[in-house]
Enzyme design. Structure first.
Site, PDB file in Angstrom:
ATOM      1  N   PHE A  46       0.865  -1.183   0.000  1.00 53.24           N
ATOM      2  CA  PHE A  46       0.000   0.000   0.000  1.00 53.24           C
ATOM      3  C   PHE A  46       0.895   1.223   0.000  1.00 53.24           C
ATOM      4  O   PHE A  46       1.709   1.397   0.899  1.00 53.24           O
ATOM      5  CB  PHE A  46      -0.933   0.024   1.214  1.00 53.24           C
ATOM      6  CG  PHE A  46      -1.931   1.152   1.123  1.00 53.24           C
ATOM      7  CD1 PHE A  46      -3.109   1.004   0.400  1.00 53.24           C
ATOM      8  CD2 PHE A  46      -1.672   2.374   1.726  1.00 53.24           C
ATOM      9  CE1 PHE A  46      -4.005   2.059   0.272  1.00 53.24           C
ATOM     10  CE2 PHE A  46      -2.563   3.430   1.609  1.00 53.24           C
ATOM     11  CZ  PHE A  46      -3.739   3.279   0.884  1.00 53.24           C
ATOM     12  N   LYS A  49       2.964   9.455   8.615  1.00 46.63           N
ATOM     13  CA  LYS A  49       2.161   9.165   9.809  1.00 46.63           C
ATOM     14  C   LYS A  49       2.684   9.709  11.147  1.00 46.63           C
ATOM     15  O   LYS A  49       2.137  10.658  11.685  1.00 46.63           O
ATOM     16  CB  LYS A  49       1.945   7.665   9.903  1.00 46.63           C
ATOM     17  CG  LYS A  49       1.036   7.129   8.781  1.00 46.63           C
ATOM     18  CD  LYS A  49       0.812   5.662   8.946  1.00 46.63           C
ATOM     19  CE  LYS A  49      -0.028   5.037   7.837  1.00 46.63           C
ATOM     20  NZ  LYS A  49      -1.467   5.268   7.965  1.00 46.63           N
ATOM     21  N   ASP A 100       9.374   2.522   1.686  1.00 45.64           N
ATOM     22  CA  ASP A 100       8.187   3.230   2.167  1.00 45.64           C
ATOM     23  C   ASP A 100       8.064   2.945   3.662  1.00 45.64           C
ATOM     24  O   ASP A 100       7.616   1.879   4.072  1.00 45.64           O
ATOM     25  CB  ASP A 100       6.958   2.742   1.395  1.00 45.64           C
ATOM     26  CG  ASP A 100       5.678   3.426   1.855  1.00 45.64           C
ATOM     27  OD1 ASP A 100       5.687   4.024   2.950  1.00 45.64           O
ATOM     28  OD2 ASP A 100       4.679   3.353   1.125  1.00 45.64           O
TER      29      ASP A 100
HETATM   30  C1  LIG Z   1       3.089   2.127   3.862  1.00 49.10           C
HETATM   31  C2  LIG Z   1       2.166   3.239   3.513  1.00 49.10           C
HETATM   32  N1  LIG Z   1       2.484   4.068   2.501  1.00 49.10           N
HETATM   33  C3  LIG Z   1       1.692   5.092   2.160  1.00 49.10           C
HETATM   34  C4  LIG Z   1       0.502   5.316   2.802  1.00 49.10           C
HETATM   35  C5  LIG Z   1      -0.376   6.456   2.371  1.00 49.10           C
HETATM   36  O1  LIG Z   1      -0.347   7.460   3.343  1.00 49.10           O
HETATM   37  P1  LIG Z   1      -1.482   8.589   3.377  1.00 49.10           P
HETATM   38  O2  LIG Z   1      -2.759   7.900   3.736  1.00 49.10           O
HETATM   39  O3  LIG Z   1      -0.993   9.542   4.428  1.00 49.10           O
HETATM   40  O4  LIG Z   1      -1.523   9.203   2.041  1.00 49.10           O
HETATM   41  C6  LIG Z   1       0.123   4.470   3.855  1.00 49.10           C
HETATM   42  C7  LIG Z   1      -1.159   4.679   4.552  1.00 49.10           C
HETATM   43  O5  LIG Z   1      -1.657   3.836   5.241  1.00 49.10           O
HETATM   44  C8  LIG Z   1       0.966   3.412   4.219  1.00 49.10           C
HETATM   45  O6  LIG Z   1       0.663   2.563   5.206  1.00 49.10           O
END
Ligand SMILES: Cc1ncc(COP(=O)(O)O)c(C=O)c1O
Length: 394
Positions: free
Chosen positions: A140, A254, A225
């Site tokens: 994700f 986050k 990520d």
């Molecule tokens: C690993 C990872 N990358 C990117 C995102 C996307 O972040 P945002 O919801 O702040 O756009 C998330 C959100 O859960 C995530 O867990």
């Protein structure tokens, strides 16, 4: 009509209905505790999806925000501000130095920046065809069109075709699958060290070492990520540290502002240099309020040695969960944990029952619960949460 019923009506009449929400409205928090609109108390073992790592209303973060609100909330990135470079300096130190950070407002934007940077770097060094990004199934990376194209969940992508080109997914934690997809067009491999939304699946150390080697051989960048795993959540500052592998680009969001929206894309200095002034920008990125939140958050995290605390608390929570009747398996790292439920338990149903018993967590897959409490969670709160979950499973 209760306060909650009134809120639900307002929401239905005025808010785009993109979320399948549970029937609770939170109005106040302190540490690991939350209170709803009817003044019921909860233990928060989700931290707003791994965001409020220092807990709700942390006094140092609150004081810094109040002070900043009275001093300067925002200036444009047309000018310097006195806080953004200091946050970048702290991140750079945590990431081993020799890098540069770009600030944005969310995880998706942090990844968007990483992808644009990888294209720029790849095309400059490998020619116009080197713009492809390989990610993993079950990943994700966000919901903008580009990060959705990188998100390895076909059911989320289907509704929004056509997506930007240049993205492919391969099986997670499978080096042969990645090796088969690597060619001269690949600008970057984008991976989570522990897939969060995909079900809390850690990548193996051997896999990450193999990925690093493949990237080096093919002159592709390795982007980690760390939006969910970053800043102590897994028991180290960054999830990749468990493997010893060093990425070229790291994305964060986050936990960085403990609830104030701020994201960051960090890159090795020579990679970061692929961006020229004017290549990338966002109005709010690294503005004084968000940067002050990040600075205060990082200061508390360093002072409290947050990664070590998360590691210790994670061991306690993992051990306790493994003894619960109805929990078949526990996986994860630090305080990013999934409890796989024994059949015939339905994770959504159990999460709902937990909520009714004053415990906030979520169903990360149809059969697994995700627990991601604040990293300052106490032993007593862990024991209390596990007892509530055990009660819900009975
Ligand atoms: C690993 C990872 N990358 C990117 C995102 C996307 O972040 P945002 O919801 O702040 O756009 C998330 C959100 O859960 C995530 O867990």
């Amino acid at each position: 009509m209760s306060a909650f019923d009134e809120l639900q009506r307002l929401d239905a009449e005025n808010v785009m209905q993109t979320y399948g929400r549970l029937p609770v409205a939170f109005v106040r928090g302190e540490g690991t505790k939350l209170w709803d609109s009817e003044d019921n108390e909860y233990l928060d073992f989700l931290s707003g999806l791994a965001v409020t790592s220092l807990g709700h209303a942390h006094p140092d973060v609150a004081a810094a925000l109040a002070d900043q609100a009275r001093t300067l909330l925002h200036v444009s990135n047309l000018y310097y501000n006195d806080l953004q470079p200091r946050v970048a300096q702290r991140l750079n130190a945590l990431l081993g130095g020799g890098g540069r950070a770009f600030f944005c407002n969310s995880g998706a934007e942090a990844n968007e920046c990483a992808i644009k940077l990888a294209r720029r770097y790849g095309q400059r060094n490998g020619g116009p065809e080197r713009f492809h990004v390989i990610s993993a199934y079950g990943s994700f990376h966000g919901r903008t069109l580009t990060t959705l194209a990188a998100t390895g969940q076909p059911q989320k992508q289907e509704t929004f075709q056509p997506l930007p080109e240049g993205f492919r997914q391969v099986a997670f934690d499978d080096l042969d699958a990645l090796a088969g997809a690597m060619d001269d067009r690949v600008a970057a491999v984008l991976l989570e060290p522990v897939q969060g939304e995909g079900g809390v699946n850690p990548a193996s150390t051997e896999y990450l070492h193999g990925v690093r080697e493949l990237c080096d051989e093919r002159e592709a960048l390795l982007i980690m990520d760390e939006v969910q795993t970053g800043l102590g959540r897994t028991g180290k500052w960054f999830g990749f540290e468990h493997s010893g592998v060093r990425p070229d680009v790291v994305t964060l969001a986050k936990a960085l502002g403990n609830g104030v929206p701020i994201g960051a894309c960090w890159a090795r200095a020579d990679v970061a240099a692929a961006f020229q002034p004017g290549d990338h920008a966002t109005t709010f990125g690294g503005q004084p309020l968000a940067a002050r939140a990040a600075l205060a958050t990082l200061e508390v995290m360093e002072r409290e040695n947050i990664p070590a605390r998360a590691a210790r608390a994670g061991d306690r929570l993992t051990e306790a969960l493994a003894k619960v009747d109805g929990v078949a398996d526990v996986r994860g790292a630090g305080l990013l944990i999934a409890a796989e439920l024994a059949p015939p338990h339905d994770a959504k149903q159990v999460a709902q029952t937990c909520l009714e018993r004053g415990l906030v967590l979520n169903a990360v897959t149809p059969t697994a619960l995700r627990l991601a409490p604040p990293l300052l969670v106490t032993d007593a709160e862990i024991d209390d949460a596990v007892a509530r979950l055990a009660g819900a499973l009975q």
